[in-house]
Design an enzyme around this catalytic site. Structure first.
Site, mmCIF file in Angstrom:
data_model
loop_
_atom_site.group_PDB
_atom_site.id
_atom_site.type_symbol
_atom_site.label_atom_id
_atom_site.label_comp_id
_atom_site.label_asym_id
_atom_site.label_seq_id
_atom_site.Cartn_x
_atom_site.Cartn_y
_atom_site.Cartn_z
ATOM 1 N N GLY A 208 12.176 0.211 8.225
ATOM 2 C CA GLY A 208 11.995 -1.050 8.930
ATOM 3 C C GLY A 208 12.316 -2.209 8.009
ATOM 4 N N ARG B 293 0.287 2.570 3.900
ATOM 5 C CA ARG B 293 -1.108 2.860 4.210
ATOM 6 C C ARG B 293 -1.465 4.218 3.627
ATOM 7 N NH1 ARG B 293 -1.659 -1.786 5.087
ATOM 8 N NH2 ARG B 293 -2.514 -2.822 6.945
ATOM 9 N N GLY C 176 -0.057 -5.178 -2.914
ATOM 10 C CA GLY C 176 1.375 -5.238 -2.648
ATOM 11 C C GLY C 176 1.844 -6.550 -2.060
ATOM 12 N N HIS D 45 -4.493 -2.317 -3.870
ATOM 13 C CA HIS D 45 -3.968 -2.876 -2.616
ATOM 14 C C HIS D 45 -3.535 -4.324 -2.806
ATOM 15 C CE1 HIS D 45 -4.181 -2.411 2.022
ATOM 16 N NE2 HIS D 45 -3.225 -3.249 1.677
ATOM 17 N N GLU E 136 -9.776 4.109 1.424
ATOM 18 C CA GLU E 136 -9.953 2.785 0.843
ATOM 19 C C GLU E 136 -11.095 2.023 1.523
ATOM 20 O OE1 GLU E 136 -6.937 -1.045 0.632
ATOM 21 O OE2 GLU E 136 -6.098 0.978 0.568
#
Length: 333
Positions: free
Chosen positions: A161, A245, A297, A295, A274
Site C-alpha cells: 500500500g 501491527r 515508527g 512503537h 503491546e
C-alpha cells in the site's frame, strides 16, 4: 449538536500543544493532560456523555463499549490510521460514524522501516552500546562487529500500500531488489518504476527473500499472516522487520526461530500483546539478535500535528452536516 453550542469532544490521550489549542478554540474539548491511558470505567463515562470521541491506538473501542454509548455520541474520530481497535460495524449499527487519519504517516513510518532494515543486519544498536557500556572500547579490528550488507539483497514487502510503496522507494535507492506480495497487483507504472517483482504466493516469496518488511494493515484476515508455518519458510540468513501491527506475526514462533538460529534476526517496532513485551525478545535484544523500538515508527512532531489536523477537519465537517473526508466504512476494515 444543533445551533451554536460547541460539541463536547473527549480526547483520550494528550496531543501536541498546537492540536489541543485548536481543539479548545473550536470545540468544548476535554483533554487528557495526564496523558495516561483511560481506564475502562473512564472510557464508558466518556462515550456516555461525549458528542465526539477522539481515541488512539491505546484504546479498545469494542462492541461492548459502543453499546454503552449515549445518544449524543455520533462520531468516533480516531487519532491514527489503523482502526483495528475500533469495532466499526458495531459503531455503524448505532449510527456512529468512524473516521481515521490516513496518508499523513506514510513517509515517517517508511523512514523508520528503513532504519530498522539497516539497524539489524549492520548491528547498529550493538555498536552504539559498546561505546556507552562500562567496558572500554579496544578499538577497530578487521573481524570485529561484522554485520551483513544490505546492498544487492532481496527485499520482500508484505503489503504494497502507501507505506509499502514508500519503503520500496527507499530500499531501491539503497540497492535492494524489490519484491512484494499484495492482495492486488500494483499499477504497472508503479511496478516498473520500482523494478518490483510481484508474488501471488506469499509462501513462495518468503522462501526466497533476504529481508521481509511487514507493511499490511491489521485485520482478521491478516492475524498471524506470518504464522509459524510461514516463518519456517524463511532462510536462516533472513531478517524480519515489522512496523505495521504486532499481531500480524506469530511472535512466539518468531522468537523460537531466532533462538534456534533458523532466522538471522528481526527489527520490531510493534508487538503482539503491546504494551506488554515478551521477555524472550528482551533477552534476544541483549544478545544482539533483535532491535526493539517502542512503537515510534510514526513519532515525529510534524506527523502528529498532521494527524491532529486531520481529526479536526473530520470533526468540523461532521458537525457542519457534511460527510467527513476520512470516513471508515465497515466493509473496508
Amino acid at each position: 449538536m444543533a445551533g451554536k453550542k460547541k460539541p463536547l469532544v473527549v480526547i483520550t490521550r494528550k496531543l501536541p500543544d498546537p492540536v489541543e489549542t485548536r481543539m479548545r478554540e473550536l470545540f468544548d474539548a476535554r483533554l487528557n493532560v495526564e496523558d495516561r491511558p483511560m481506564t475502562q470505567p473512564e472510557l464508558v463515562a466518556a462515550v456516555k456523555e461525549a458528542d465526539v470521541l477522539v481515541p488512539t491506538v491505546t484504546d479498545q473501542i469494542d462492541a461492548a463499549l459502543i453499546e454503552q454509548a449515549g445518544d449524543n455520541l455520533k462520531l468516533i474520530a480516531n487519532f491514527g490510521n489503523g482502526v483495528d481497535k475500533i469495532d466499526v460495524a458495531a459503531a455503524a449499527k448505532r449510527g456512529i460514524t468512524v473516521t481515521n487519519t490516513p496518508n499523513v504517516l506514510t513517509e515517517d513510518t517508511a523512514d523508520m522501516t528503513m532504519a530498522l532494515m539497516l539497524a539489524v543486519p549492520r548491528r547498529l544498536a550493538e555498536g552504539a552500546n559498546v561505546l556507552t557500556s562500562d567496558k572500554k572500547w579496544a578499538g577497530w579490528s578487521p573481524t570485529w562487529m561484522l554485520g551483513r550488507r544490505i546492498w544487492g539483497k532481496r527485499l520482500g514487502i508484505v503489503g504494497m500500500g502507501r507505506i509499502g510503496t514508500a519503503v520500496a522507494r527507499r530500499a531501491k535507492a539503497f540497492g535492494l531488489s524489490i519484491h512484494y506480495h499484495n492482495r492486488h497487483r500494483v499499477l504497472p507504472a508503479v511496478e516498473d518504476g520500482l523494478e518490483a517483482t510481484y508474488w501471488e504466493s506469499l509462501d513462495q516469496m518468503l522462501a526466497r527473500m533476504d529481508i521481509i518488511s511487514v507493511n499490511c494493515p491489521s485485520t482478521p484476515a491478516t492475524f498471524h499472516l506470518l504464522s509459524a508455518r510461514r516463518l519456517a519458510l524463511l532462510q536462516p540468513t533472513a531478517y524480519v522487520v515489522n512496523t505495521a501491527r504486532g499481531d500480524i506475526i506469530d511472535e512466539e514462533a518468531l522468537v523460537k526461530l531466532i533462538q534456534d538460529n533458523k532466522i538471522a534476526g528481526a527489527g520490531l517496532d510493534v508487538y503482539e500483546h503491546e504494551p506488554a513485551l515478551n521477555g524472550k525478545l528482551l533477552k534476544l535484544a541483549a544478545k544482539g539478535k533483535v532491535v526493539l523500538l517502542p512503537h515510534m515508527g510514526s513519532a515525529t512532531l510534524e506527523g502528529r500535528i498532521d494527524m491532529g489536523e486531520k481529526v479536526i477537519i473530520n470533526i468540523r465537517a461532521f458537525v457542519d452536516g457534511h460527510r467527513p473526508p476520512d470516513r471508515v466504512l465497515p466493509l473496508r476494515t
